[in-house]
Structure formats: structure tokens, C-alpha cells
Enzyme design. Sequence first.
Site, PDB file in Angstrom:
ATOM      1  N   THR A 368      43.723  -2.381  47.890  1.00 55.74           N
ATOM      2  CA  THR A 368      43.486  -3.714  47.355  1.00 55.74           C
ATOM      3  C   THR A 368      42.062  -3.762  46.833  1.00 55.74           C
ATOM      4  OG1 THR A 368      44.994  -4.663  48.997  1.00 55.74           O
ATOM      5  CG2 THR A 368      43.417  -6.165  48.025  1.00 55.74           C
ATOM      6  N   GLY A 452      45.050  -4.280  53.152  1.00 54.20           N
ATOM      7  CA  GLY A 452      46.216  -4.560  53.972  1.00 54.20           C
ATOM      8  C   GLY A 452      45.904  -5.369  55.215  1.00 54.20           C
TER       9      GLY A 452
END
Length: 556
Positions: A368, A452
Amino acid sequence: MSSFEISRHAQPEFTFNSRRTPVYSTKGMVASSQPAATEAGLEMLRAGGNAADAAIATAAALAVLEPCSTGLGGDAFALFYNGANNKVSALNGSGKSPREMTLKKIQDMGIKHSLPTRHALTVNVPGACAMWCDMVDRFGSLPLSKIFAPAIRYAEEGFPVSSVTASLWKNGEEEILTTSPGGMTLLLNGKAPKAGDIMHNRALSEVLRQLSSHTPQEAKKLFYTGEIARKIVKAVRENGGMLSTEDMTSHESLWGESIKTDYRGYEVHECPPNGQGLAALLALNTLENIDLAGKGSPYSAKRLHYQIEAMRLGFADARQHIADPHVYETPLSALLSKKYGAKRAEEIYSDKANPDAKHGVPVNSSDTVYFNVVDKEGNGCSMVNSVYMNFGTGIVPEGLGFSLQNRGHNFSLNPAHPNVLAPGKRTYHTIIPGICLRKNGSLHSVFGVMGGFMQPQGHLQVISAMLDDAANPQEALNRLRFCIEPGEAGGKVCVEEGFPAETLNQLSQMGHKIEVREGYKRVLFGRGQIISRDETTGILCAGCDPRSDGTANGLY
């Protein structure tokens, strides 16, 4: 080949052997996981744009520079702090599951426990583009032609791939890109680029160029109702998914209020469910009943024990109660009450892990990007953009230059669970930006740690560093971290190489299962950025995670 060229392509060890100090500025600051993305944001601030303009320029640049982690095929969440009225707005850019997808259909396929990790069945509507457009439409001041210009330039002219990104890209090559439909588009001569290699993405530059010639709302309509949407749907359905053009056409972002808790006299804000920011707030609410500073140094076993146990309890509640807010009403007032925080604190034993406590089970790690901006007016934007796991599904629609997320993997297949798979539903979402305010409403910091289910654990650890120990942003990010490992029902605790051996031995004796992570395995612990703002002078102070390729920089 010169010695420079040889070293340029070497994959460096993932060690912290350089000195990072806080960066200070007076007229605006941007921090991200890629130096070129940080520069894209600064370009907007120099052009007279604000925090919203700079954040979306950074997001678009990261879609080019780090496609393994982010892009138009994924989702995005943001918190925006308005310096004029001290108000925090939350923007949820997650998409819904296909309307055709029912639990019975999945069960009839013989799928029992969870959707297959990388399958087209896990593709929900990608919400990032709508979120970008809605953020600029409400808070921005520059046209998309200006905001997307740096990303288009990087994609067309090429960019050198950075070290950590090269490692993530290599994992994507090995796992999915060479076998996923369209995946070769994001490779260089059939291979992942090495550090220093020049990559182009002319397909993505064309998509961004098309969007940039419209107003934000027109661009959103173009993405979700035009040829781009048809290509996305075609790629998903050809690979066994159920996404439809109707799913794309009906997508909308969600504006709302942030959720918050008080910690050591400050307000910590997160996005509401279906994001997992609640897990961080629950853990902080529990820890407020404990004198952490009195439990020894930041690396003492006693202090780490309380943080780990509070995080386990936070995950337990989060996994039980986070779901689509239109389908399930999370009991936020009860969960975030000080009375409940005190009750949870009583469940933590002082000398051992509590084997009877109901621990949450974080499932799966992911890649991410987190980034943040504070402008000269004191507005702040904290934002996360993600395709979930490395390159998501790895499915790259023809001619678009981005991969599609696999966010649907987070749905439960338990019919009694609030997060159970259902048609047109948002799933439990891992990506969470954070903002911290002082009691008078002034901005203390915009912060986040990507990765995550590491994200709420990272939030807890950097907020504790700043508010329990008065660490500056860079000091907070430099600290070694723990992570309750994804998928481990017993709550195995991974720690970074560098913790004192005595501390690890004591934690083991207290009943914690400890595993030390070294080298590139340390990406498990996330990559974050923090920008703080001095209440009196307005001077900005920023830190950028040593685990990332990124940088923080400002205007003066």
C-alpha cells in the site's frame, strides 16, 4: 559498464545504515514513499494549490512510480483537515462487490473458507478514481490538467525504479505478473525492473491524459461509464469474475465524519468503518488506562507486552464489528467509550499473555502507499491508496496500464458475520489514514503507516512514540516495530531485527511467540510518513520511514 552502472542495478540490503533527521519547513510539506511523488505534490503547492491538490497529484504520481502497491485499479481513503474551521472530513473511496455475486453462488463453486486470493472474483469496483475526483471537487483549487501533469510526465518520459519498489516488483513478477492476464504490461522485457532501471507506462499516461482534460466530476463519469469501465469489466469477466458495467456506473464515494478517541489529552482521528481505523482507536483507548511511560523504555518487554495485548484486543473487536456501514451499524459509541476501554485494560495481565482473551486474527499482508500533505494555510490531508496485495489480482485490463485490486478477499464467508459476502457490499478494509488534533482543535499531525493489517499496529506505535515520549516525527518512524503476524490465530509476534535479546527473551517467557524479521522481510512492518505542525509558529516538521524509498520535503 562502469562501476556506477553495476552498483546501480545491484539489489541493496534492507539495512538502516543512513541517518535520517526531521525535515522542517514553513510554507507547506509533502511526504511520500517515492521522492518523485513528493516532488509532484510540492509542484502543486508551488503553483498555488492546497493540500487536496497536492495529495491527489502525489496519488497519481505514485500510481505510476509504485504500481505494485497502488493505482487506479485500487481503492483510497483520506482524512482532510480544514484549517479554517478545525473540521476533519473522512472520504471513503472503497468500491462494492459485484451485484451478481451471492454467497450461494460462491458456495456452489465449492469455495468454503474465503475467496481465492488472486482470482477475478475478488475484484470489487475500484474506487480510487472517484475518490481523487471528489477530493479535488470539494477541497481542491487546481484543474486536473495541472494535478495529473507530473504523473503523465513520469509515465511518458520514464522514471528510475527505486530500491524497495524493485524488490516488491520482483515479488510480483515471481508470484503473478508473468501468469496473470495483461501482467506483462507492467514488466520490462518480461522481467521486473531492477533498481535504477527506467520504466515507462504510456498506457497509463494516456488514461490520465484523457481524465485530465475534464472537470473532476466529468472525469469521474468518463472513468466509470466509458471505455475505461468497459475494459475493466471485460478483463474481470474473461477471467471468471462477476463485475458488471452497472456496478461501475453506480459507484459513489462516501463522505462522512471521522471517528476519534482521546489519548493523553489529544484527539486521534480515523476513518469510520468499513475501514479498520477502529482497531487502532480501540487499542489506544485501552492503553490510556495504562502508564506506558512508567513501564520502562520503548524497547522494554513490559511496555511492549501491554501494547501487543491491547492491539490483540483491538483486532478482536474490529474483526467482529467492521463491515459495510450501509449494511451493519457498528456500535461505535459503546466500543469507543472510556468505560469499555477501562474494561479491556483489566483483561491484560501484567506478567503474561492472556490465553483466554479473544484475540483478533489479522489475515493477509499487503502493499500500500501512504502519503500526507500540510499546506501553508494549515490544511492537512492524510491519504492511503492501495491495490491490496502486491499488484492485487495481477489482472491488467488491455491498454490501461494498471492492475486490479483483490480487495474482495477480505469478505467473510460465514453467513452470521457482519462482513459476510453479499451483492453490492463494501468489505472490511485495511487502509487507514490518521490525523491527530490538540484539544483546542488545532492540527498536531497527519500520520500513517501503510501495509495491510500492520496499519493500526503502526498507528498505535507512532502515536505512542509522539504522545507518550514526545518523539518527533522522524524519531517515531525510526523506532523498531512489532507486528502481530497475519494469519496466525495464536498471535505470533514478529519483531524487527535490533530489539534487545533480553527483551525478546522476557516476552517469550511471558507467553508471546516471537519471531525476528531481517532484511527485506522487514517490509512487514510498514512504511509511514508523519507531518506535525507547531501550534504557535506554524512550523512544519516531517519524518519519512527508513523502511521506504521515500522522502519528506517542504517549501520555504
